[in-house]
Motif scaffolding. Structure first.
Motif, PDB file in Angstrom:
ATOM      1  N   ARG A  37      27.534  29.796  44.334  1.00  0.00           N
ATOM      2  CA  ARG A  37      26.165  30.318  44.298  1.00  0.00           C
ATOM      3  C   ARG A  37      25.441  30.005  42.996  1.00  0.00           C
ATOM      4  N   THR A  38      26.141  29.451  42.027  1.00  0.00           N
ATOM      5  CA  THR A  38      25.543  29.171  40.729  1.00  0.00           C
ATOM      6  C   THR A  38      24.858  27.797  40.722  1.00  0.00           C
ATOM      7  N   ARG A  39      23.979  27.586  39.752  1.00  0.00           N
ATOM      8  CA  ARG A  39      23.252  26.323  39.661  1.00  0.00           C
ATOM      9  C   ARG A  39      24.147  25.177  39.219  1.00  0.00           C
ATOM     10  N   TYR A  40      25.165  25.506  38.432  1.00  0.00           N
ATOM     11  CA  TYR A  40      26.099  24.489  37.935  1.00  0.00           C
ATOM     12  C   TYR A  40      27.523  24.858  38.354  1.00  0.00           C
ATOM     13  N   VAL A  41      28.380  23.855  38.422  1.00  0.00           N
ATOM     14  CA  VAL A  41      29.753  24.104  38.854  1.00  0.00           C
ATOM     15  C   VAL A  41      30.715  23.210  38.085  1.00  0.00           C
ATOM     16  N   ASN A  42      31.940  23.705  37.911  1.00  0.00           N
ATOM     17  CA  ASN A  42      32.997  22.981  37.204  1.00  0.00           C
ATOM     18  C   ASN A  42      34.299  23.166  37.982  1.00  0.00           C
ATOM     19  N   TRP A  43      34.898  22.060  38.425  1.00  0.00           N
ATOM     20  CA  TRP A  43      36.210  22.151  39.062  1.00  0.00           C
ATOM     21  C   TRP A  43      37.236  22.579  38.022  1.00  0.00           C
ATOM     22  N   ALA A  44      38.258  23.326  38.434  1.00  0.00           N
ATOM     23  CA  ALA A  44      39.315  23.726  37.499  1.00  0.00           C
ATOM     24  C   ALA A  44      40.585  24.042  38.265  1.00  0.00           C
ATOM     25  N   ASP A  45      41.714  23.911  37.597  1.00  0.00           N
ATOM     26  CA  ASP A  45      43.011  24.276  38.158  1.00  0.00           C
ATOM     27  C   ASP A  45      43.417  25.645  37.628  1.00  0.00           C
TER      28      ASP A  45
END
Length: 227
Positions: A59-67
């Motif tokens: 739902r956020t404007r930015y996103v970051n993949w993470a483990d």
């Protein structure tokens, strides 16, 4: 990962894809944090599919993949968010560190040099599939609409190579010469499991060719690697 997120100085949300695992296995600090939402899948589908399905719930404007077994540096989110909002680029990335069992870290400087890069330029720093990937996929904070246009690739491993090339091929971005992500080195890592190396070359070949073809389509057939 959760502990490192709580140290960020900007608001955040996390979506956790439970790849066929029971929600009951979620650690209490995560289950009780209203900023954490879960997507419980009824059966294991693999990292690529699970992450793509979870992306729908962002739902956020930015996103970051993470483990889930890694962590962000304390200023990872604010330093990149500031760049995104002040420059209007589509993505902002940084360097990563390997964190060893004794707590020490080793800095990894990706082949792509720091600075601003035009769409498709990052791929040109991946000379051949056998070479080190040009940028760390989990170091990239990007516009969510951009990530949805370039999700995980259909691979059993190396799926994030495709995601990184897709995002950096579709929009300009900036690479900062600071570490923003730590890979925890431990025996439970997927990359440390028996048989992982069997498909790594094929995954890299596919991702490299994907990046070259995407660049060629977007740039009128130009697909030359930098000399």
């Amino acid at each position: 990962m959760h502990a490192s997120l709580t140290r960020q100085s900007v608001p955040w949300e996390a979506v956790i894809a439970l790849d066929g695992a029971s929600p009951d296995r979620l650690p209490a600090p995560l289950a009780q944090d209203p900023r954490v939402r879960t997507l419980a899948l009824p059966r294991p589908v693999g990292a690529a599919c699970a992450r793509n399905l979870a992306l729908t719930h962002v739902r956020t404007r930015y996103v970051n993949w993470a483990d889930d077994d890694d962590e962000f540096t304390d200023d990872a989110m604010p330093v990149r968010l500031d760049i995104l909002e002040s420059t209007g680029v589509g993505w902002c990335a940084g360097w990563s560190q390997d964190q060893h069992p004794d707590g020490s870290t080793t800095l990894w400087r990706c082949p792509t040099p720091p600075g601003r890069h035009q769409a498709g330029e990052v791929w040109t720093y991946w000379k051949s599939p056998a070479d080190t990937i040009p940028i760390g996929p989990t170091t990239i904070l990007a516009r969510t609409d951009l990530v949805r246009a370039a999700p995980m690739g259909g691979l059993v491993q190396g799926e994030d190579y495709c995601a990184a090339l897709g995002v950096t091929s579709l929009a300009p971005g900036i690479l900062l010469p600071v570490p923003v992500y730590r890979y925890r080195k431990h025996p439970g890592q997927m990359t440390a499991q028996d048989g992982y190396d069997q498909l790594e070359a094929a995954a890299r070949e596919h991702a490299w060719a994907y990046g070259r073809s995407l660049r060629a389509v977007l740039h009128g057939g130009e697909d030359l690697v930098r000399g």
